[in-house]
Design a protein around this motif. Sequence first.
Motif, PDB file in Angstrom:
ATOM      1  N   UNK A   3       0.738  -1.186  -0.083  1.00 21.66           N
ATOM      2  CA  UNK A   3       0.092  -0.013   0.020  1.00 21.66           C
ATOM      3  C   UNK A   3       0.764   1.419   0.043  1.00 21.66           C
ATOM      4  N   UNK A   4       1.912   1.316   0.711  1.00 21.29           N
ATOM      5  CA  UNK A   4       3.078   2.295   0.727  1.00 21.29           C
ATOM      6  C   UNK A   4       4.343   1.736   0.180  1.00 21.29           C
ATOM      7  N   UNK A   5       4.786   2.598  -0.851  1.00 21.19           N
ATOM      8  CA  UNK A   5       6.029   2.142  -1.560  1.00 21.19           C
ATOM      9  C   UNK A   5       7.541   2.591  -0.756  1.00 21.19           C
ATOM     10  N   UNK A   6       7.174   2.885   0.444  1.00 25.99           N
ATOM     11  CA  UNK A   6       8.529   3.089   1.390  1.00 25.99           C
ATOM     12  C   UNK A   6       8.517   2.451   2.725  1.00 25.99           C
ATOM     13  N   UNK A   7       9.443   2.475   3.483  1.00 26.84           N
ATOM     14  CA  UNK A   7       9.415   1.674   4.610  1.00 26.84           C
ATOM     15  C   UNK A   7       9.196   2.702   5.834  1.00 26.84           C
ATOM     16  N   UNK A   8       8.169   2.824   6.318  1.00 28.15           N
ATOM     17  CA  UNK A   8       8.102   3.907   7.382  1.00 28.15           C
ATOM     18  C   UNK A   8       8.827   3.497   8.727  1.00 28.15           C
ATOM     19  N   UNK A  12      15.156   6.292  14.196  1.00 26.27           N
ATOM     20  CA  UNK A  12      16.202   6.709  13.419  1.00 26.27           C
ATOM     21  C   UNK A  12      16.331   5.512  12.466  1.00 26.27           C
ATOM     22  N   UNK A  13      15.331   4.907  12.098  1.00 24.53           N
ATOM     23  CA  UNK A  13      15.398   3.645  11.094  1.00 24.53           C
ATOM     24  C   UNK A  13      15.512   2.346  11.647  1.00 24.53           C
ATOM     25  N   UNK A  14      15.500   2.364  12.946  1.00 24.92           N
ATOM     26  CA  UNK A  14      15.634   0.959  13.538  1.00 24.92           C
ATOM     27  C   UNK A  14      14.440  -0.007  13.689  1.00 24.92           C
ATOM     28  N   UNK A  15      13.400   0.513  13.535  1.00 23.16           N
ATOM     29  CA  UNK A  15      11.957  -0.011  13.726  1.00 23.16           C
ATOM     30  C   UNK A  15      11.047   0.481  12.846  1.00 23.16           C
TER      31      UNK A  15
END
Length: 114
Positions: A3-8, A12-15
């Motif tokens: 559904x979303x084309x990026x990883x939310x 700081x990007x660890x979870x």
Amino acid sequence: TNAVKCRPTKNEGKANRPPSDVEIAACKGWLWKEIQLVKPKCIITLGKVPTYTLLRSQLKKSYKLGSIVGVEFIVDFCDSRIFPTYHPSFLMLHGKDKVEETVNLFKELKIRFG
């Protein structure tokens, strides 16, 4: 597809985190285009985000996924049948008792839709 084309993310990007309504809306056009191009007979949504994204007009935001797993939905924006089920990460972490139900749904849909 997603559904979303990026990883939310958070921390700081660890979870991972669920995508916001703004992020879903920003990617919705890509999702609709993919559905139009592929023309799937059925769509199996894995988790609450894709289920709500595709079935927003038929669900309350506070819906319980477990109450609609395996239910067939018909929508007006495509000819695909939509079947919600659990996200694999939920099954691995919390839903081991629901794995068989999920596998059986996939088997049933493979027989029905090939």
